[in-house]
Motif scaffolding. Sequence first.
Motif, PDB file in Angstrom:
ATOM      1  N   ILE A 227       1.123  -1.547   0.092  1.00 52.30           N
ATOM      2  CA  ILE A 227       0.153  -0.131   0.090  1.00 52.30           C
ATOM      3  C   ILE A 227       0.971   1.366  -0.108  1.00 52.30           C
ATOM      4  O   ILE A 227       0.708   2.170  -0.946  1.00 52.30           O
ATOM      5  N   SER A 228       2.024   1.385   1.093  1.00 53.42           N
ATOM      6  CA  SER A 228       2.971   2.684   0.757  1.00 53.42           C
ATOM      7  C   SER A 228       3.370   3.167  -0.301  1.00 53.42           C
ATOM      8  O   SER A 228       3.569   3.705  -1.055  1.00 53.42           O
ATOM      9  N   GLU A 229       3.553   1.749  -1.175  1.00 49.65           N
ATOM     10  CA  GLU A 229       4.135   1.626  -2.992  1.00 49.65           C
ATOM     11  C   GLU A 229       3.186   2.269  -3.165  1.00 49.65           C
ATOM     12  O   GLU A 229       3.388   3.248  -4.796  1.00 49.65           O
ATOM     13  N   ARG A 230       1.589   1.625  -3.520  1.00 49.10           N
ATOM     14  CA  ARG A 230       1.183   3.036  -4.167  1.00 49.10           C
ATOM     15  C   ARG A 230       0.852   4.280  -3.650  1.00 49.10           C
ATOM     16  O   ARG A 230       0.838   5.097  -4.765  1.00 49.10           O
ATOM     17  N   LEU A 231       0.979   4.282  -3.034  1.00 42.20           N
ATOM     18  CA  LEU A 231       0.350   5.199  -2.072  1.00 42.20           C
ATOM     19  C   LEU A 231       1.620   6.912  -2.907  1.00 42.20           C
ATOM     20  O   LEU A 231       1.522   7.818  -2.726  1.00 42.20           O
ATOM     21  N   SER A 232       3.021   6.057  -2.767  1.00 42.55           N
ATOM     22  CA  SER A 232       3.678   7.082  -3.649  1.00 42.55           C
ATOM     23  C   SER A 232       2.810   7.675  -4.442  1.00 42.55           C
ATOM     24  O   SER A 232       3.956   8.527  -5.143  1.00 42.55           O
TER      25      SER A 232
END
Length: 306
Positions: A227-232
């Motif tokens: 999720i963190s990678e996508r939110l970047s």
Amino acid sequence: MRLKNRLFPYPIITNSPINNVFFNKKFLIQFEKEESVNSSSIYFKNIDLDTDSEYLMNKYKEGCLDVLILVECSQTIFRKSYWLSELDNRTLVLDKNNLNGKVYLSLFIYAKKDFVLITDEVKDDYKGIEFFIDKYDILGADDSISFDVIHYEEEDNVSKSIFAVVPDENVPDDSPYRVSDEGRKIFIYLSKKAHKSYNYLDKHDNFKELFFGLLLIPTLTQSFTKISERLSNLNYDLDDVVSNYKWFISVENSYKKMTNKDLTKEEFLKYSPIEFAQIIFKSPLLKSFDNLQDTFKQKGDNEDEY
């Protein structure tokens, strides 16, 4: 679908004074809403059409019209329609697990067959004109009904609202567990032997936190990393997260319950995935150390030996 001020090429009845063509006529859907805090369902009972338009009521009784109920919840990406004529005992039952936050009910009168509409109940510009109504044309609409769904989850139920731990015969006893996290819950698939051990630990409070730390936290960390990678990506936000990971709603609820503020993209990215996973479950591994220490003390072990 909400009609608001959309115009139609034939007379319709609505609660909006702008596009209601039926002069001084009302359109409502009667129902009795029942819901309790501990119930997992919301009931709409004795649903029926209520209008003082004799023309539409007669067409309804003749079987020319039916009522469609559309339920929409943007936060959980839930959208489903129900025909009144197909509901058992005119009762609509909604599963609260599919809903969270603002829920909209849009109610429509649909034509069940082709017919010619002509009536003196309409405004002057429409009187004396024959309108050819096709099957599935909308004759009435009420999109003013909304309500809030709030989940009152106890702390011990947060894990169950996010995770489902299930046995899988295809997982050998000496193989790693499998995880599937795109859906309503994060599914953890254990071997039958491991699942039996899980059931034992889940019934003992002193070991439950250890189970959280050993199994749930690493699994949630893995999901939070994705999720963190996508939110970047600047075009990806928490609404997009919920679209792909519906269980994330429980994460947002848990965070708000602990901090009394809404979770934001910036707040989520402020922590590392493993830190945020521990925040949601209030550092279960540290709790498990205390619980296990208390267990050993009860058995007579001397902590000075360690």
